[in-house]
Design an enzyme around this catalytic site. Structure first.
Site, PDB file in Angstrom:
ATOM      1  N   VAL A   1       6.572  -5.000  -1.582  1.00  0.00           N
ATOM      2  CA  VAL A   1       7.648  -4.915  -0.590  1.00  0.00           C
ATOM      3  C   VAL A   1       7.165  -5.353   0.793  1.00  0.00           C
ATOM      4  CG1 VAL A   1       9.072  -3.258   0.697  1.00  0.00           C
ATOM      5  CG2 VAL A   1       9.068  -3.246  -1.790  1.00  0.00           C
TER       6      VAL A   1
ATOM      7  N   LYS B   1      -7.608  -6.996  -0.107  1.00  0.00           N
ATOM      8  CA  LYS B   1      -6.295  -7.648  -0.094  1.00  0.00           C
ATOM      9  C   LYS B   1      -6.110  -8.464   1.185  1.00  0.00           C
ATOM     10  CE  LYS B   1      -2.721  -5.337  -2.151  1.00  0.00           C
ATOM     11  NZ  LYS B   1      -1.616  -4.368  -2.298  1.00  0.00           N
TER      12      LYS B   1
ATOM     13  N   THR C   1       5.030   5.029  -2.865  1.00  0.00           N
ATOM     14  CA  THR C   1       5.482   6.420  -3.032  1.00  0.00           C
ATOM     15  C   THR C   1       5.526   6.711  -4.537  1.00  0.00           C
ATOM     16  OG1 THR C   1       7.771   5.601  -2.859  1.00  0.00           O
ATOM     17  CG2 THR C   1       6.830   6.630  -0.908  1.00  0.00           C
TER      18      THR C   1
ATOM     19  N   ARG D   1      14.445  -7.185  -5.693  1.00  0.00           N
ATOM     20  CA  ARG D   1      13.932  -7.102  -7.068  1.00  0.00           C
ATOM     21  C   ARG D   1      12.713  -7.998  -7.182  1.00  0.00           C
ATOM     22  NH1 ARG D   1      18.734 -10.003  -9.729  1.00  0.00           N
ATOM     23  NH2 ARG D   1      18.471 -11.025  -7.734  1.00  0.00           N
TER      24      ARG D   1
ATOM     25  N   PHE E   1      23.193  -5.567 -15.498  1.00  0.00           N
ATOM     26  CA  PHE E   1      22.501  -4.359 -15.974  1.00  0.00           C
ATOM     27  C   PHE E   1      23.143  -3.776 -17.221  1.00  0.00           C
ATOM     28  CE2 PHE E   1      18.923  -3.215 -13.346  1.00  0.00           C
ATOM     29  CZ  PHE E   1      18.999  -4.231 -12.415  1.00  0.00           C
ATOM     30  N   LEU E   2      23.726  -4.651 -18.029  1.00  0.00           N
ATOM     31  CA  LEU E   2      24.265  -4.209 -19.316  1.00  0.00           C
ATOM     32  C   LEU E   2      23.579  -4.963 -20.445  1.00  0.00           C
ATOM     33  CD1 LEU E   2      28.105  -3.833 -18.587  1.00  0.00           C
ATOM     34  CD2 LEU E   2      26.410  -2.018 -18.922  1.00  0.00           C
TER      35      LEU E   2
ATOM     36  N   ALA F   1      21.115  -4.698 -23.425  1.00  0.00           N
ATOM     37  CA  ALA F   1      20.390  -3.749 -24.276  1.00  0.00           C
ATOM     38  C   ALA F   1      18.965  -4.255 -24.472  1.00  0.00           C
ATOM     39  CB  ALA F   1      21.107  -3.622 -25.616  1.00  0.00           C
TER      40      ALA F   1
ATOM     41  N   GLY G   1      11.624  -0.145 -17.183  1.00  0.00           N
ATOM     42  CA  GLY G   1      10.281   0.218 -16.726  1.00  0.00           C
ATOM     43  C   GLY G   1      10.157  -0.217 -15.286  1.00  0.00           C
TER      44      GLY G   1
ATOM     45  N   CYS H   1       9.869   1.083  -9.961  1.00  0.00           N
ATOM     46  CA  CYS H   1      10.896   1.857  -9.241  1.00  0.00           C
ATOM     47  C   CYS H   1      11.719   2.800 -10.113  1.00  0.00           C
ATOM     48  CB  CYS H   1      11.821   0.901  -8.493  1.00  0.00           C
ATOM     49  SG  CYS H   1      10.971   0.042  -7.162  1.00  0.00           S
TER      50      CYS H   1
HETATM   51  N1  LIG Z   1       8.230  -3.072  -5.842  1.00  0.00           N
HETATM   52  C1  LIG Z   1       9.549  -3.134  -5.700  1.00  0.00           C
HETATM   53  O1  LIG Z   1      10.227  -3.939  -6.336  1.00  0.00           O
HETATM   54  C2  LIG Z   1      10.252  -2.212  -4.724  1.00  0.00           C
HETATM   55  C3  LIG Z   1      11.591  -2.464  -4.394  1.00  0.00           C
HETATM   56  C4  LIG Z   1      12.223  -1.628  -3.479  1.00  0.00           C
HETATM   57  C5  LIG Z   1      11.533  -0.558  -2.922  1.00  0.00           C
HETATM   58  N2  LIG Z   1      10.240  -0.334  -3.279  1.00  0.00           N
HETATM   59  C6  LIG Z   1       9.520   0.779  -2.634  1.00  0.00           C
HETATM   60  O2  LIG Z   1       8.680   0.242  -1.618  1.00  0.00           O
HETATM   61  C7  LIG Z   1       7.491   1.030  -1.505  1.00  0.00           C
HETATM   62  C8  LIG Z   1       6.269   0.137  -1.675  1.00  0.00           C
HETATM   63  O3  LIG Z   1       6.278  -0.387  -2.994  1.00  0.00           O
HETATM   64  P1  LIG Z   1       5.318  -1.573  -3.443  1.00  0.00           P
HETATM   65  O4  LIG Z   1       5.730  -1.947  -4.821  1.00  0.00           O
HETATM   66  O5  LIG Z   1       5.299  -2.599  -2.367  1.00  0.00           O
HETATM   67  O6  LIG Z   1       3.910  -0.785  -3.465  1.00  0.00           O
HETATM   68  P2  LIG Z   1       2.445  -1.414  -3.562  1.00  0.00           P
HETATM   69  O7  LIG Z   1       1.616  -0.376  -4.233  1.00  0.00           O
HETATM   70  O8  LIG Z   1       2.506  -2.785  -4.119  1.00  0.00           O
HETATM   71  O9  LIG Z   1       1.979  -1.562  -2.034  1.00  0.00           O
HETATM   72  C9  LIG Z   1       1.697  -0.494  -1.196  1.00  0.00           C
HETATM   73  C10 LIG Z   1       0.564  -0.920  -0.266  1.00  0.00           C
HETATM   74  O10 LIG Z   1       0.418   0.050   0.780  1.00  0.00           O
HETATM   75  C11 LIG Z   1      -0.966   0.129   1.115  1.00  0.00           C
HETATM   76  N3  LIG Z   1      -1.187   1.366   1.892  1.00  0.00           N
HETATM   77  C12 LIG Z   1      -1.101   2.652   1.483  1.00  0.00           C
HETATM   78  N4  LIG Z   1      -1.348   3.483   2.520  1.00  0.00           N
HETATM   79  C13 LIG Z   1      -1.598   2.709   3.606  1.00  0.00           C
HETATM   80  C14 LIG Z   1      -1.892   2.976   4.974  1.00  0.00           C
HETATM   81  N5  LIG Z   1      -1.998   4.234   5.439  1.00  0.00           N
HETATM   82  N6  LIG Z   1      -2.098   1.934   5.796  1.00  0.00           N
HETATM   83  C15 LIG Z   1      -1.993   0.666   5.356  1.00  0.00           C
HETATM   84  N7  LIG Z   1      -1.689   0.343   4.075  1.00  0.00           N
HETATM   85  C16 LIG Z   1      -1.494   1.350   3.215  1.00  0.00           C
HETATM   86  C17 LIG Z   1      -1.646   0.060  -0.236  1.00  0.00           C
HETATM   87  O11 LIG Z   1      -2.998  -0.314  -0.111  1.00  0.00           O
HETATM   88  C18 LIG Z   1      -0.803  -0.997  -0.945  1.00  0.00           C
HETATM   89  O12 LIG Z   1      -1.330  -2.302  -0.766  1.00  0.00           O
HETATM   90  C19 LIG Z   1       7.614   2.145  -2.554  1.00  0.00           C
HETATM   91  O13 LIG Z   1       8.168   3.266  -1.943  1.00  0.00           O
HETATM   92  C20 LIG Z   1       8.599   1.564  -3.543  1.00  0.00           C
HETATM   93  O14 LIG Z   1       9.307   2.558  -4.248  1.00  0.00           O
HETATM   94  C21 LIG Z   1       9.578  -1.144  -4.147  1.00  0.00           C
END
Ligand SMILES: NC(=O)c1ccc[n+]([C@@H]2O[C@H](COP(=O)([O-])OP(=O)(O)OC[C@H]3O[C@@H](n4cnc5c(N)ncnc54)[C@H](O)[C@@H]3O)[C@@H](O)[C@H]2O)c1
Length: 439
Positions: A11, A35, A86, A154, A252-253, A255, A260, A263
């Site tokens: 994100v 990273k 999270t 997404r 989203f329909l 089957a 997974g 999220c």
């Molecule tokens: N992946 C998706 O498709 C998606 C879509 C919508 C919302 N979200 C939400 O967005 C959030 C992030 O998801 P993601 O998939 O990008 O996670 P991710 O695990 O890919 O990335 C999170 C990043 O945050 C870094 N991080 C953690 N603590 C830190 C800090 N104190 N300082 C700096 N960096 C820090 C981690 O090293 C990691 O690189 C989650 O809450 C998720 O539910 C994700």
């Protein structure tokens, strides 16, 4: 505007890059030094179509930077996004907010001048209140507003989703924050993407309600698929028949083997916990998660059934490991419990994924990883499509037949029709489509 994006994952990296592309000056921060070093060398650590080019062009233009120095980025910023993970908390399924609160504490110490602190991570209702409390306690003189701005992109279509969102949700009642958020998203606003201002708690709950509703559609159609198999109906036609009704909608329909990803599984469970904590249990979402959990092993039993009931000692070829196509994300991928269940039943598993092999390897023991669909099929008594990557949509069945021990396709994504597969002398099983569906 000057933006600090805290957390450079799926994100944070997409959002930061898109904000830079809008013309803002963005620093993406992560505590994972590897990273950040990779990004500074021009390497993009995740697979997301189009992202590498957009990162490169914005970095070249000087609008996008990568750093581990949170304080410097925050000090200079007008807007600080929290986009850290999270995950589900081990043991009880509540959202683990450790990363969010740690980030809030670090941000608080570095704030300078009026700053909007925006939670983009998916966080339970009330988290914004706690982030604000943490900041005020750590730095009572900070001039800031804490806003909720959940993200709906997404994976696999993240750039398109970020730049052409169905809506932008902003939760705050602070006027200066509303102005800042409008300015940040102005290029989208001009494209007429609806920007919706609401209360902070409402914005937080919108995100969970959206994910829970989408998960509900998936579990619903999966249960209808099970019934369709029993009564000789076709779930694809049912999905189309109900989806053409505008009140329902066709998306989203599909089957399949159950949802997974990073999220839906964690967000549905976290919402259940929030409901229980507030004395408002969410019975429908409870059923949605239970149906989904049971589904993965049920898919292994489907493979077992297609092979006549005993798969001990047989080789099963699995095509597609990531939780969906066009991503390398293996988080909560249905392939993991499915493969484990097949192994529990005594099968030997070979597997191939176009992009997710490196991520999959540490998660799957005793699996023979292969370089192509055809290598994967060698000696297999069944070929199982788990993730519908494009390259599995036009398989050469004659070539497969030559290398397989038995020509059998278990198509858990309904990519093919029975007729086209059986024409090549293959046995065929799919989801929610009984063999005699049309009779
Ligand atoms: N992946 C998706 O498709 C998606 C879509 C919508 C919302 N979200 C939400 O967005 C959030 C992030 O998801 P993601 O998939 O990008 O996670 P991710 O695990 O890919 O990335 C999170 C990043 O945050 C870094 N991080 C953690 N603590 C830190 C800090 N104190 N300082 C700096 N960096 C820090 C981690 O090293 C990691 O690189 C989650 O809450 C998720 O539910 C994700």
């Amino acid at each position: 505007m000057r933006v600090a994006m805290i957390g450079t994952g799926y994100v944070g990296l997409v959002s930061g890059t898109c904000f830079a592309d809008f013309g803002h000056d963005v620093t993406c921060v992560d505590k994972d030094a590897g990273k950040i070093a990779a990004l500074n060398k021009g390497e993009v650590p995740i697979y997301e179509p189009g992202l590498a080019d957009l990162v490169a062009s914005n970095a070249r233009a000087g609008r996008l930077k990568f750093s581990t120095a949170l304080a410097d980025a925050v000090k200079a910023a007008d807007a600080v996004f929290i986009a850290v993970g999270t995950p589900s908390r081990r043991g009880d399924g509540h959202a683990d907010l450790t990363f969010v609160y740690d980030a809030a504490r670090e941000i608080a110490a570095a704030l300078s001048g009026f700053t909007v602190v925006i939670t983009k991570s998916t966080v339970p209702v009330g988290t914004g209140d706690e982030v604000e409390r943490i900041i005020r306690e750590a730095n009572p003189r900070a001039d800031c507003a804490v806003v909720s701005n959940p993200e709906f992109l997404r994976e696999g279509a993240a750039l398109q989703d970020f730049k052409h969102p169905d809506r932008i949700v902003v939760g705050t009642d602070d006027e200066k924050a509303c102005e800042a958020m409008s300015e940040l998203y102005r290029p989208l606003y001009l494209n007429r993407a609806p920007i919706m201002f609401t209360g902070r708690r409402t914005a937080e709950l919108i995100k969970y309600a959206a994910n829970a509703f989408l998960a509900t559609k998936i579990s619903f159609i999966n249960e209808i698929a099970d019934l369709a198999e029993k009564v000789g109906a076709d779930v694809q036609d049912i999905a189309r028949g109900i989806g053409l009704d505008n009140r329902i909608g066709a998306k989203f329909l599909h089957a399949g083997p159950g949802y997974g990803g990073s999220c839906f599984p964690k967000d549905t469970v976290a919402l259940l916990k929030t409901g229980l904590d507030h004395g408002a249990p969410l019975r429908i979402v409870e059923a949605v998660t239970a149906v989904n959990d049971a589904r993965k092993r049920a898919m292994a039993r489907k493979v077992q059934g297609a092979l006549g009931g005993d798969i001990r000692g047989k080789t099963i070829a699995v095509l597609g490991l990531t939780f969906k196509p066009k991503t390398d994300d293996m988080r909560e991928a249905p392939s993991i419990p499915l493969i484990t269940a097949l192994q529990d039943m005594g099968a030997k598993v070979r597997a191939y994924d176009p992009v997710g092999m490196e991520q999959a390897k540490p998660l799957l023991g005793n699996v023979a990883f292969c370089g192509s669909a055809y290598e994967c099929a060698e000696g297999a008594s069944a070929l199982v499509i788990v993730t519908e990557w494009e390259e599995f949509r036009a398989l050469d069945f004659e070539r497969l037949k030559k290398v397989m021990a038995r020509p059998l396709l278990v198509d858990l994504r309904n990519v093919y029709s029975a007729e086209e597969v059986m024409r090549h002398g293959f046995g065929y099983e799919s989801v929610g489509r009984a063999a005699k569906a049309k009779s």
